[in-house]
Design a protein around this motif. Structure first.
Motif, PDB file in Angstrom:
ATOM      1  N   CYS A  10      43.605  37.033  36.876  1.00 23.48           N
ATOM      2  CA  CYS A  10      42.236  36.731  37.268  1.00 23.48           C
ATOM      3  C   CYS A  10      41.550  35.962  36.144  1.00 23.48           C
ATOM      4  O   CYS A  10      41.583  36.387  34.995  1.00 23.48           O
ATOM      5  CB  CYS A  10      41.481  38.027  37.569  1.00 23.48           C
ATOM      6  N   CYS A  67      38.172  38.274  34.930  1.00 23.92           N
ATOM      7  CA  CYS A  67      38.301  39.494  34.110  1.00 23.92           C
ATOM      8  C   CYS A  67      39.629  39.529  33.359  1.00 23.92           C
ATOM      9  O   CYS A  67      39.888  40.459  32.607  1.00 23.92           O
ATOM     10  CB  CYS A  67      38.140  40.743  34.983  1.00 23.92           C
ATOM     11  N   CYS A  92      37.689  43.107  39.570  1.00 23.02           N
ATOM     12  CA  CYS A  92      36.293  42.806  39.265  1.00 23.02           C
ATOM     13  C   CYS A  92      35.505  42.365  40.498  1.00 23.02           C
ATOM     14  O   CYS A  92      34.292  42.229  40.445  1.00 23.02           O
ATOM     15  CB  CYS A  92      36.188  41.756  38.159  1.00 23.02           C
ATOM     16  N   CYS A 142      39.338  39.428  43.726  1.00 25.15           N
ATOM     17  CA  CYS A 142      40.054  40.164  42.679  1.00 25.15           C
ATOM     18  C   CYS A 142      39.828  41.655  42.892  1.00 25.15           C
ATOM     19  O   CYS A 142      38.687  42.104  43.001  1.00 25.15           O
ATOM     20  CB  CYS A 142      39.544  39.731  41.302  1.00 25.15           C
TER      21      CYS A 142
HETATM   22 ZN   LIG Z   1      39.060  39.936  38.171  1.00 24.60          ZN
END
Ligand SMILES: [Zn+2]
Length: 112
Positions: A16, A19, A44, A41
């Motif tokens: 990701c 994050c 996050c 995601c």
């Molecule tokens: Zn993420």
């Protein structure tokens, strides 16, 4: 050049870009099942998009099932049921390896 090529074929799971958490194989499968433009995601909640070069790679692999599947159908002269099973099998194999070639991006990059 050889280092570049090595990086291209190396297997990596998607990370990701928001994050920086690595998605597990299962996370990726779940995100792909949504079949939307972006993928959420699981860590996050931010929307992630497949990056342009990974999209090219995965569409290259998308052609592969045709090249693999059609000869099998031809050689064994399969019935409709057999053909469907081969397509499902190859499709499943395709979905299973995609997480190893996917790269994420925060932005929606156009393919061409
Ligand atoms: Zn993420």
């Amino acid at each position: 050049m050889s280092a570049n090529f090595g990086r291209m074929i190396v297997m990596a799971r998607p990370v990701c870009q928001n994050c920086h958490t690595e998605w597990s194989w299962k996370d990726t499968q779940k995100s792909m099942m949504q079949f939307k433009r972006g993928m959420i995601c699981p860590h996050c909640g931010e929307t992630q998009y497949q990056s342009r070069d990974s999209m090219m790679k995965t569409s290259m692999f998308g052609i592969l099932p045709l090249f693999l599947g059609l000869p099998i159908v031809n050689i064994f002269n399969l019935s409709w049921l057999g053909t469907t099973l081969v397509i499902l099998g190859v499709g499943f194999a395709y979905m299973s390896i995609i997480p190893f070639f996917m790269k994420l991006s925060n932005k929606d990059e156009l393919l061409w």
